[in-house]
Motif scaffolding. Structure first.
Motif, PDB file in Angstrom:
ATOM      1  N   TYR A   1      11.406   1.193  -2.594  1.00 48.87           N
ATOM      2  CA  TYR A   1      10.733   0.626  -3.513  1.00 48.87           C
ATOM      3  C   TYR A   1      10.524   1.380  -4.908  1.00 48.87           C
ATOM      4  CZ  TYR A   1       8.938  -3.063  -0.282  1.00 48.87           C
ATOM      5  OH  TYR A   1       8.899  -4.312   0.489  1.00 48.87           O
ATOM      6  N   PRO A   2      10.187   0.687  -6.105  1.00 50.41           N
ATOM      7  CA  PRO A   2       9.943   1.236  -7.346  1.00 50.41           C
ATOM      8  C   PRO A   2       8.932   2.330  -7.574  1.00 50.41           C
ATOM      9  CG  PRO A   2      10.352  -1.209  -7.550  1.00 50.41           C
ATOM     10  CD  PRO A   2      10.162  -0.827  -6.226  1.00 50.41           C
ATOM     11  N   PRO A   3       8.891   3.049  -8.337  1.00 51.92           N
ATOM     12  CA  PRO A   3       7.891   4.301  -8.394  1.00 51.92           C
ATOM     13  C   PRO A   3       6.262   3.974  -8.367  1.00 51.92           C
ATOM     14  CG  PRO A   3       9.576   4.633  -9.900  1.00 51.92           C
ATOM     15  CD  PRO A   3       9.853   3.276  -9.401  1.00 51.92           C
ATOM     16  N   PHE A   4       5.840   2.819  -8.832  1.00 53.36           N
ATOM     17  CA  PHE A   4       4.503   2.492  -8.837  1.00 53.36           C
ATOM     18  C   PHE A   4       4.107   2.219  -7.085  1.00 53.36           C
ATOM     19  CE2 PHE A   4       3.359   0.730 -13.241  1.00 53.36           C
ATOM     20  CZ  PHE A   4       3.422   2.154 -13.668  1.00 53.36           C
ATOM     21  N   PHE A   5       5.040   1.578  -6.676  1.00 53.86           N
ATOM     22  CA  PHE A   5       4.545   1.558  -5.108  1.00 53.86           C
ATOM     23  C   PHE A   5       4.707   2.968  -4.228  1.00 53.86           C
ATOM     24  CE2 PHE A   5       4.545   0.071  -0.544  1.00 53.86           C
ATOM     25  CZ  PHE A   5       3.889  -1.023  -0.803  1.00 53.86           C
ATOM     26  N   ALA A   6       5.580   3.902  -4.679  1.00 50.53           N
ATOM     27  CA  ALA A   6       5.560   5.133  -4.074  1.00 50.53           C
ATOM     28  C   ALA A   6       4.363   5.832  -4.569  1.00 50.53           C
ATOM     29  CB  ALA A   6       6.687   5.995  -4.912  1.00 50.53           C
ATOM     30  N   TRP A   7       3.724   5.696  -5.801  1.00 52.39           N
ATOM     31  CA  TRP A   7       2.519   6.200  -6.131  1.00 52.39           C
ATOM     32  C   TRP A   7       1.267   5.702  -5.206  1.00 52.39           C
ATOM     33  CZ3 TRP A   7       2.585  10.862  -7.882  1.00 52.39           C
ATOM     34  CH2 TRP A   7       3.544  11.327  -8.814  1.00 52.39           C
ATOM     35  N   PHE A   8       1.288   4.375  -5.047  1.00 54.00           N
ATOM     36  CA  PHE A   8       0.584   3.708  -4.279  1.00 54.00           C
ATOM     37  C   PHE A   8       0.529   4.288  -2.948  1.00 54.00           C
ATOM     38  CE2 PHE A   8      -0.133   0.046  -0.945  1.00 54.00           C
ATOM     39  CZ  PHE A   8      -1.367  -0.315  -1.335  1.00 54.00           C
ATOM     40  N   GLU A   9       1.513   4.627  -2.301  1.00 50.43           N
ATOM     41  CA  GLU A   9       1.704   5.214  -1.120  1.00 50.43           C
ATOM     42  C   GLU A   9       1.092   6.713  -1.082  1.00 50.43           C
ATOM     43  OE1 GLU A   9       2.390   4.059   1.891  1.00 50.43           O
ATOM     44  OE2 GLU A   9       3.820   2.195   1.616  1.00 50.43           O
ATOM     45  N   TRP A  10       1.355   7.402  -2.243  1.00 52.31           N
ATOM     46  CA  TRP A  10       0.836   8.621  -2.220  1.00 52.31           C
ATOM     47  C   TRP A  10      -0.630   8.438  -2.352  1.00 52.31           C
ATOM     48  CZ3 TRP A  10      -1.957  10.206  -6.640  1.00 52.31           C
ATOM     49  CH2 TRP A  10      -2.181  11.737  -6.807  1.00 52.31           C
ATOM     50  N   ALA A  11      -1.203   7.673  -3.095  1.00 55.80           N
ATOM     51  CA  ALA A  11      -2.779   7.524  -2.837  1.00 55.80           C
ATOM     52  C   ALA A  11      -3.306   7.508  -1.391  1.00 55.80           C
ATOM     53  CB  ALA A  11      -3.050   6.335  -3.850  1.00 55.80           C
ATOM     54  N   LEU A  12      -2.660   6.478  -0.816  1.00 57.96           N
ATOM     55  CA  LEU A  12      -3.029   6.151   0.377  1.00 57.96           C
ATOM     56  C   LEU A  12      -2.981   7.403   1.286  1.00 57.96           C
ATOM     57  CD1 LEU A  12      -1.601   2.592   1.077  1.00 57.96           C
ATOM     58  CD2 LEU A  12      -3.965   3.293   0.475  1.00 57.96           C
ATOM     59  N   SER A  13      -1.921   8.093   0.955  1.00 57.74           N
ATOM     60  CA  SER A  13      -1.641   9.174   1.817  1.00 57.74           C
ATOM     61  C   SER A  13      -2.825  10.268   1.900  1.00 57.74           C
ATOM     62  CB  SER A  13      -0.271   9.974   1.379  1.00 57.74           C
ATOM     63  OG  SER A  13      -0.733  10.900   0.348  1.00 57.74           O
ATOM     64  N   HIS A  14      -3.486  10.354   0.709  1.00 59.52           N
ATOM     65  CA  HIS A  14      -4.732  11.239   0.876  1.00 59.52           C
ATOM     66  C   HIS A  14      -5.624  10.820   1.649  1.00 59.52           C
ATOM     67  CE1 HIS A  14      -2.459  12.535  -2.951  1.00 59.52           C
ATOM     68  NE2 HIS A  14      -3.388  13.681  -3.030  1.00 59.52           N
TER      69      HIS A  14
END
Length: 513
Positions: free
Chosen positions: A59-72
């Motif tokens: 998926y594009p980068p904003f969704f990757a950052w969304f997953e990154w935020a959830l990972s915390h």
């Protein structure tokens, strides 16, 4: 502040979704669990290269950052969730966390629908019912909260963008849509609607549609719009381009090695095309068999029309369809959307219509379309229904929703999910048929006889494919094929009807307060 009805919708929705937690979950659950681990445990430069699991980040980068935020939050909840070496991790704590993230993120859709209703003048009893049916649709309940995806969150961003346009805030609408593209690139299918609308309504005519101050002012607005969109894409893709990952990103985001049809055919034109090919092949099989016997050879082999998740699609009788062929067909089918936006009365309401037409055309003719993408048509069409629809629009919405949502039922193939998916679809359809109205008549009364027969025909089809699949013997794919082909007839019919309604029906009167 939320009123009592809105709180009730949220409460009912949350209750249903919590009850669905123990149900089946697809491989998409592990896809997103793995993305949590990738983004939460690895440096950014490795996100789009990590391949220890087959479920790589695509998926594009904003969704990757969304997953990154959830990972915390996941690390605090259960650190094992973000362990990139713990493939297939699905402890109860992990299931609860991921189900909860879908439930919470879907509030974006709820708030977006609330705003869009007020912007389009649909904050009436009809509008609130239509919005509630979008929020509680079988598409989101079955795909997001059982199968497991984040479509509600993403469609919420789309609806926010449309709400901004309906409020006359075109620049903000364009920015929100650019953000959406950087979350999930499948929405590029509806980009032509935004491109034509913003160019004509914002750049040429100017805010308020009053003429805009000449060529210089139009050029200035075009530059402003381009700068905003470039800034959004620069924020999303810039860091990865700077790291020299442009080619890697392109390979992940656009895997054209996949065949024309998904392993489970989406109910679109290509499902009808494949079915026609198989029918022609079956009709010609005796002649081929006789010719092979005369030549002293073995029986001919009928190759499968699709080889699953990846691989090329091959046909037996009809010509093969390359990616360029699907692209040209899709491009031609986008013409009605452009025609809607080129009308003299072009405004935000026509943008919503064009988005529906673009999503519908792309679903019908796109390359390797997933059946779940029907949600991207029905959700924005719900906004049209919310704002005093014509009888024809309501009829097409009913047929499309019935066919599209029915086509999602085979995604949940377990025995314990059988009563769940049947109940969800039946209750939703009964509410839509009884409560949605046009010109004072319910959706059911608006339907023509043939349309009623089509919707009613879903019941015996369900009994045949879900309750008695054993009657097909060794033809194990036949139930899926029947569902896809029957639903494709409804989806195609609805597209033709929606095109006619948006292009030729007079605009409905404004909704009563």
């Amino acid at each position: 502040m939320l009123d009592a009805n809105e709180i009730a919708v949220l409460g009912v929705g949350a209750g249903i979704k919590l009850l669905l937690w123990p149900a089946y979950r697809s491989t998409d659950f592990e896809v997103h669990r793995n993305w949590l681990a990738i983004t939460g445990s690895l440096p950014v430069r490795q996100w789009y290269y990590e391949d220890r699991s087959e479920w790589t980040l695509d998926y594009p980068p904003f969704f990757a950052w969304f997953e990154w935020a959830l990972s915390h939050a996941a690390r605090l909840w259960d650190p094992r969730i973000v362990d990139v070496d713990r493939l297939g991790y699905a402890a109860e704590s992990c299931i609860a966390f991921q189900r909860l993230t879908v439930l919470i993120s879907e509030l974006v859709l709820f708030m977006a629908l609330r705003r869009a209703l007020r912007a389009c003048g649909g904050d009436t009893a009809q509008g609130r019912i239509a919005a509630a049916l979008v929020f509680l649709s079988p598409g989101f309940l079955l795909v997001d909260h059982v199968h497991f995806q984040y479509n509600g969150f993403l469609v919420g961003i789309l609806v926010y963008s449309l709400a901004f346009a309906l409020e006359g805030r075109d620049l903000l609408a364009g920015a929100a849509f650019a953000v959406l593209l950087c979350f999930k690139h499948i929405f590029v299918y509806i980009a032509p609607a935004y491109f034509v609308y913003l160019l004509r309504h914002y750049c040429v005519r100017g805010p308020g549609g009053g003429g805009g101050g000449g060529t210089g002012a139009a050029a200035l607005r075009l530059a402003k719009l381009g700068s905003v969109v470039a800034a959004v894409f620069g924020a999303a893709f810039g860091p990865f381009v700077a790291m020299g990952q442009t080619q890697q990103l392109a390979a992940r985001l656009f895997p054209f090695r996949r065949g024309l049809c998904h392993a489970f055919w989406a109910p679109n034109f290509w499902a009808l095309y494949v079915a026609a090919d198989r029918a022609l092949a079956a009709a010609q099989f005796p002649r081929w068999l006789a010719a092979a016997a005369d030549a002293g050879g073995g029986p001919p082999q009928l190759h499968s029309a699709t080889r699953g998740r990846v691989g090329d699609t091959r046909f037996v009788v009809l010509p093969d369809v390359p990616p360029l062929g699907a692209f040209v067909a899709t491009l031609a089918a986008l013409a009605p959307a452009c025609a809607v936006l080129l009308q003299r009365r072009c405004g935000p309401a026509q943008l919503v219509q064009a988005v529906v037409l673009c999503a519908h055309a792309s679903f019908l003719f796109g390359w390797h379309v997933h059946e779940k993408a029907v949600i991207l048509i029905v959700a924005p069409l719900g906004l049209v229904v919310a704002a005093a629809p014509s009888p024809r629009v309501l009829r097409m919405h009913t047929v499309l929703a019935a066919a599209g949502y029915f086509s999602l039922l085979p995604l949940l193939f377990g025995a314990q999910e059988l009563p769940i998916k049947a109940a969800v679809l039946v209750i939703w359809m009964l509410c839509a048929l009884a409560l949605l109205r046009a010109d004072g008549s319910s959706a059911w009364r608006c339907l023509m006889r043939a349309e009623r027969l089509y919707v009613a025909g879903l019941a015996p089809l369900f009994a045949l494919t879900e309750l008695a699949p054993g009657v097909f013997g060794r033809m194990q794919f036949m139930p899926l094929a029947l569902v896809s082909v029957y639903a494709a007839l409804g989806v195609t019919y609805a597209w033709l009807g929606i095109v006619a309604a948006f292009l030729w029906d007079p605009p409905p009167p404004p909704p009563a307060a």
